[in-house]
Write a protein that holds these residues in place. Structure first.
Motif, PDB file in Angstrom:
ATOM      1  N   GLU A   1      31.882 -17.993 -33.870  1.00  0.00           N
ATOM      2  CA  GLU A   1      33.030 -17.765 -32.828  1.00  0.00           C
ATOM      3  C   GLU A   1      31.767 -17.617 -31.184  1.00  0.00           C
ATOM      4  OE1 GLU A   1      35.142 -13.419 -31.915  1.00  0.00           O
ATOM      5  OE2 GLU A   1      36.050 -14.952 -33.249  1.00  0.00           O
TER       6      GLU A   1
ATOM      7  N   ARG B   1      30.406 -20.182 -30.020  1.00  0.00           N
ATOM      8  CA  ARG B   1      31.210 -21.532 -29.300  1.00  0.00           C
ATOM      9  C   ARG B   1      30.806 -20.783 -27.686  1.00  0.00           C
ATOM     10  NH1 ARG B   1      35.535 -20.865 -33.675  1.00  0.00           N
ATOM     11  NH2 ARG B   1      34.462 -22.180 -34.750  1.00  0.00           N
ATOM     12  N   ARG B   2      30.967 -19.437 -27.874  1.00  0.00           N
ATOM     13  CA  ARG B   2      31.432 -18.492 -26.809  1.00  0.00           C
ATOM     14  C   ARG B   2      30.475 -18.771 -25.595  1.00  0.00           C
ATOM     15  NH1 ARG B   2      33.857 -14.208 -28.895  1.00  0.00           N
ATOM     16  NH2 ARG B   2      31.400 -13.060 -29.956  1.00  0.00           N
TER      17      ARG B   2
END
Length: 68
Positions: free
Chosen positions: A60, A63-64
């Motif tokens: 996560e 991805r950010r």
């Protein structure tokens, strides 16, 4: 949101220490209790093993970073 305070603390710890190479044993060292009990409690509460949650949170974050 997690109702169990111990699991919530573990999740916070994972997020706060994500910039470091984090392993399950590091988390367990920070929360001294029976490994099997913590892992079972975490899986029952979150729905996935501790190692899978560490991996999920890392992905996560990656991805950010790719988006920004």
């Amino acid at each position: 949101a997690v109702d169990d305070p111990e699991v919530a603390a573990i999740l916070r710890y994972i997020h706060e220490h994500l910039s470091q190479p984090l392993r399950v044993r590091d988390v367990l060292r920070a929360f001294p209790a029976d490994r099997r009990r913590i892992e079972r409690k975490f899986r029952d509460t979150v729905g996935r093993p501790l190692v899978a949650e560490i991996r999920r949170v890392r992905l996560e974050q990656a991805r950010r970073l790719l988006v920004t």
